[in-house]
Design a protein around this motif. Structure first.
Motif, PDB file in Angstrom:
ATOM      1  N   GLU A  70       0.820  -1.212   0.000  1.00 20.64           N
ATOM      2  CA  GLU A  70       0.000   0.000   0.000  1.00 20.64           C
ATOM      3  C   GLU A  70       0.854   1.262   0.000  1.00 20.64           C
ATOM      4  O   GLU A  70       0.358   2.356  -0.267  1.00 20.64           O
ATOM      5  CB  GLU A  70      -0.955  -0.007   1.196  1.00 20.64           C
ATOM      6  CG  GLU A  70      -0.266   0.042   2.549  1.00 20.64           C
ATOM      7  CD  GLU A  70      -1.252  -0.057   3.701  1.00 20.64           C
ATOM      8  OE1 GLU A  70      -2.377  -0.540   3.474  1.00 20.64           O
ATOM      9  OE2 GLU A  70      -0.896   0.349   4.824  1.00 20.64           O
ATOM     10  N   LYS A  71       2.155   1.111   0.338  1.00 24.30           N
ATOM     11  CA  LYS A  71       3.120   2.203   0.200  1.00 24.30           C
ATOM     12  C   LYS A  71       4.495   1.574   0.006  1.00 24.30           C
ATOM     13  O   LYS A  71       4.619   0.352  -0.053  1.00 24.30           O
ATOM     14  CB  LYS A  71       3.093   3.129   1.412  1.00 24.30           C
ATOM     15  CG  LYS A  71       3.339   2.461   2.745  1.00 24.30           C
ATOM     16  CD  LYS A  71       3.218   3.493   3.864  1.00 24.30           C
ATOM     17  CE  LYS A  71       3.429   2.860   5.228  1.00 24.30           C
ATOM     18  NZ  LYS A  71       3.349   3.864   6.322  1.00 24.30           N
ATOM     19  N   ILE A  86       3.744   0.125  -5.648  1.00 21.71           N
ATOM     20  CA  ILE A  86       2.365   0.370  -5.223  1.00 21.71           C
ATOM     21  C   ILE A  86       1.418  -0.595  -5.942  1.00 21.71           C
ATOM     22  O   ILE A  86       1.599  -0.940  -7.109  1.00 21.71           O
ATOM     23  CB  ILE A  86       1.977   1.835  -5.510  1.00 21.71           C
ATOM     24  CG1 ILE A  86       2.923   2.784  -4.747  1.00 21.71           C
ATOM     25  CG2 ILE A  86       0.534   2.109  -5.098  1.00 21.71           C
ATOM     26  CD1 ILE A  86       2.941   2.590  -3.246  1.00 21.71           C
ATOM     27  N   TRP A  87       0.385  -1.050  -5.211  1.00 20.80           N
ATOM     28  CA  TRP A  87      -0.592  -2.007  -5.739  1.00 20.80           C
ATOM     29  C   TRP A  87      -1.054  -1.679  -7.164  1.00 20.80           C
ATOM     30  O   TRP A  87      -1.271  -0.515  -7.499  1.00 20.80           O
ATOM     31  CB  TRP A  87      -1.857  -2.005  -4.877  1.00 20.80           C
ATOM     32  CG  TRP A  87      -1.758  -2.461  -3.463  1.00 20.80           C
ATOM     33  CD1 TRP A  87      -2.092  -1.737  -2.354  1.00 20.80           C
ATOM     34  CD2 TRP A  87      -1.357  -3.751  -2.984  1.00 20.80           C
ATOM     35  NE1 TRP A  87      -1.907  -2.489  -1.224  1.00 20.80           N
ATOM     36  CE2 TRP A  87      -1.462  -3.731  -1.577  1.00 20.80           C
ATOM     37  CE3 TRP A  87      -0.906  -4.917  -3.610  1.00 20.80           C
ATOM     38  CZ2 TRP A  87      -1.145  -4.819  -0.776  1.00 20.80           C
ATOM     39  CZ3 TRP A  87      -0.586  -6.015  -2.810  1.00 20.80           C
ATOM     40  CH2 TRP A  87      -0.704  -5.955  -1.417  1.00 20.80           C
ATOM     41  N   LEU A  92      -4.949  -5.654  -6.132  1.00 22.89           N
ATOM     42  CA  LEU A  92      -5.938  -5.242  -5.138  1.00 22.89           C
ATOM     43  C   LEU A  92      -7.161  -6.168  -5.180  1.00 22.89           C
ATOM     44  O   LEU A  92      -7.738  -6.483  -4.133  1.00 22.89           O
ATOM     45  CB  LEU A  92      -6.369  -3.798  -5.376  1.00 22.89           C
ATOM     46  CG  LEU A  92      -5.394  -2.728  -4.872  1.00 22.89           C
ATOM     47  CD1 LEU A  92      -5.861  -1.335  -5.309  1.00 22.89           C
ATOM     48  CD2 LEU A  92      -5.237  -2.784  -3.352  1.00 22.89           C
ATOM     49  N   ASN A 107      -1.320  -5.697   3.955  1.00 18.81           N
ATOM     50  CA  ASN A 107      -0.894  -4.412   3.378  1.00 18.81           C
ATOM     51  C   ASN A 107       0.261  -4.556   2.395  1.00 18.81           C
ATOM     52  O   ASN A 107       0.797  -3.555   1.929  1.00 18.81           O
ATOM     53  CB  ASN A 107      -0.548  -3.403   4.479  1.00 18.81           C
ATOM     54  CG  ASN A 107       0.643  -3.824   5.338  1.00 18.81           C
ATOM     55  OD1 ASN A 107       1.377  -4.749   4.988  1.00 18.81           O
ATOM     56  ND2 ASN A 107       0.824  -3.134   6.462  1.00 18.81           N
ATOM     57  N   SER A 108       0.652  -5.790   2.079  1.00 17.34           N
ATOM     58  CA  SER A 108       1.775  -5.991   1.162  1.00 17.34           C
ATOM     59  C   SER A 108       1.719  -7.394   0.583  1.00 17.34           C
ATOM     60  O   SER A 108       0.974  -8.258   1.066  1.00 17.34           O
ATOM     61  CB  SER A 108       3.102  -5.777   1.894  1.00 17.34           C
ATOM     62  OG  SER A 108       3.176  -6.629   3.024  1.00 17.34           O
TER      63      SER A 108
END
Length: 203
Positions: A70-71, A86-87, A92, A107-108
Motif C-alpha cells: 500500500e506504500k 504500489i498495488w 488489489l 498491506n503488502s
C-alpha cells in the motif's frame, strides 16, 4: 503422501496437527479467472531475479520475485532490502478476495515466479522482524500445481500438501514459530507457477 482430503471435506481445513494453523481452502477461482490472473501476473508484473547474501557472497536465484504494497515499504530478508511498488488494480482484487475469505487484512505482497519444477524454495519460516507477529500470510497459487511441505522445528514431523491452480492457503497463529515450510524441486513439473503471499508489514 497421504491424501489429506476426501470429496466430502468441508474447507477450510487446518493441515497442521499442532502448534500452528495452516488453513487450506482449495481452489477459490474459476478456471477462467485462473487463466486471466495467471496471464496478467506472468506477463505484466515487473519480475526480477531474487538476491540473497550467503556466507558473504551475493547470489542471484533463477526464481524471480516482485514486491508490492500500500506504500513503499522496506522489507529485508536474506540480508537484502527490497522496496515495495504500489498495488496494481489486479493485485488489489486478489488481496480483497483473500481478505474476504480469511477475515484478515494485508498491506503488502511478495510474489514469486517459478519457471518450472527445477526452481523451489528451501525450508524456512517467515519470521522477519518487519512482519506482524503471528500475523496471517495468505498464499495464492496460479499455474502449475506444486507440492508444499511443512516440517516441525522440534519433532521434524512433516506434512505435505499439493497446492493447485487457483488455491488459497492461510498460515497464521504460531505457525512461523514452530514450523518450517518449503517448495521442493521436482523433475515432474515443466510449466511455471506464480505464487502470491499477502502479508502485513509493521513499521
Amino acid at each position: 503422501m497421504n491424501n489429506l482430503f476426501d470429496e466430502t471435506q468441508n474447507f477450510p481445513i487446518n493441515i497442521l496437527p499442532k502448534e500452528g494453523i495452516a488453513e487450506y481452502y482449495g481452489k477459490i477461482f474459476s478456471d477462467k479467472e485462473c487463466e486471466k490472473y495467471y496471464q496478467y501476473l506472468f506477463t505484466q508484473i515487473p519480475w526480477e531475479n531474487d538476491e540473497a547474501v550467503i556466507f558473504g557472497k551475493l547470489i542471484y536465484t533463477k526464481r524471480k520475485v516482485a514486491w508490492f504494497g500500500e506504500k513503499e515499504f522496506e522489507y529485508t530478508y536474506s540480508n537484502r532490502t527490497k522496496y515495495a511498488k504500489i498495488w496494481t488494480p489486479e493485485l488489489l482484487e486478489l488481496k480483497q478476495k483473500c481478505e474476504d475469505i480469511s477475515g484478515e487484512t494485508y498491506n503488502s505482497c511478495l510474489l514469486n515466479l517459478y519457471h518450472d519444477g527445477s526452481e523451489g524454495m528451501a525450508y524456512h519460516s517467515d519470521g522477519e522482524k518487519d512482519l506482524k507477529k503471528n500475523g496471517a500470510i495468505a498464499s495464492l497459487t496460479f499455474g502449475a500445481e506444486r507440492k508444499f511441505s511443512f516440517k516441525h522445528k522440534q519433532t521434524k514431523e512433516r506434512i505435505d500438501i499439493s497446492l493447485e491452480n487457483g488455491s488459497l492457503l492461510i498460515m497464521k497463529g504460531k505457525t512461523q514459530e514452530n514450523w518450517l515450510h518449503r517448495l521442493p524441486p521436482t523433475t515432474k513439473v515443466k510449466t511455471p507457477r506464480v505464487n502470491l503471499t499477502f502479508r502485513t508489514i509493521e513499521e
